[in-house]
Write an enzyme that holds these catalytic residues in place. Structure first.
Site: not given
Length: 306
Positions: A188, A245
């Site tokens: 990531e 989220k």
């Protein structure tokens, strides 16, 4: 890449359960779906998920054994994505080291990667370092813009961007544990286009520069200063904003695209002829080329459970 959920690690550490998991979640989808790897857990070490740490390596070993039993181990490797907080020291890059309380876990994981010829995954975000110390860390150095950079006073190697320094710090930390034979992949990285008032630097322009400049770097097919011959594979977080989220504003604003598919900003991927997007081919890099992947956690990691 397919993922095993953190909360499933204890169960999956049982070889019988691991075999069943692979039979149900992997075997039916191969070879028609190109599954290159299985990430067992996410950011287990050095975080609030530490209660799962004793089960991480046994679960990785059990999944690997199941793949071998089913004849899939030549095509699919087993790994786990780690937070950058597992490092005790990252500057200068040649002095990179892991936190002492995690060395026991990490040494076993590196031994596993060495035996199975698989990669060590790290989630690396220059944004976090810049946000926490914007008066000391130059923005340009963080987003691949021209800057004086920094020179490692031990190796005399020059770094013109933070991400490559972070990657080499991980290589240095692994070397301290006796491993120069395991490859690092960035599972990531990204930059948010919006954030809380105290999340300095979270703007569309900085996000555009970070991801766009990183894409240009990857196209040059060069390694890091300390590892110039080792290709860099990077997963960009993320393709889409995750508007549902939880957490700070930045967590919902890492995407190149809004949930409806319209661009948050441009980084040169738009196809002017079709008015769509040309994304890099999502292929696994064996060794010779840099590869960039675009993903969201819910797209990249198919969180499977029985």
């Amino acid at each position: 890449m397919v993922g095993v959920r953190n909360e499933d690690l204890q169960r999956i550490s049982d070889p019988t359960q691991a075999q069943l998991w692979v039979q149900q979640n992997i075997r039916p989808h191969t070879p028609q779906t190109k599954i290159t790897s299985i990430s067992v857990g996410n950011e287990i070490l050095g975080s609030s998920n530490n209660q799962y740490a004793p089960f991480l390596l046994p679960a990785m070993q059990a999944i690997s054994g199941a793949l071998t039993n089913l004849g899939l181990s030549d095509d699919i490797y087993v790994t786990s994505a780690h937070s950058y907080v597992i490092l005790e020291n990252s500057y200068p890059p040649s002095s990179g080291s892991f936190k002492q309380n995690l060395v026991g876990y990490i040494k076993g994981i590196l031994d596993f990667h060495s035996r199975t010829n698989s990669s060590f995954l790290i989630n690396a975000y220059p944004f976090f370092a810049y946000k926490d110390n914007p008066t000391q860390i130059p923005l340009n150095y963080s987003i691949f813009e021209p800057s004086k950079g920094t020179t490692d006073n031990v190796t005399n190697l020059h770094y013109d961007n933070m991400l490559y320094a972070q990657i080499d710090a991980v290589y240095s930390a692994m070397k301290l544990l006796g491993h120069t034979d395991v490859r690092v992949r960035v599972s990531e990285t990204g930059w948010p286009s919006k954030g809380e008032p105290d999340e300095v630097g979270a703007t569309p322009e900085n996000a555009r520069l970070y991801n766009g400049n990183l894409l240009k770097r990857m196209e040059k097919d060069r390694g890091t200063p300390a590892n110039p011959d080792k290709p860099i594979d990077i997963y960009i977080f993320a393709l889409f904003n995750e508007n549902l989220k939880p957490g700070p504003v930045s967590e919902r604003n890492y995407g190149l695209l809004y949930p409806n598919g319209t661009p948050v900003y441009e980084i040169g991927l738009r196809d002017s002829g079709s008015h769509g997007y040309v994304l890099p081919q999502m292929e696994y890099s064996s060794s010779t080329k840099n590869v960039m992947f675009f993903s969201n956690m819910f797209l990249l990691l198919l969180m499977c459970s029985l």
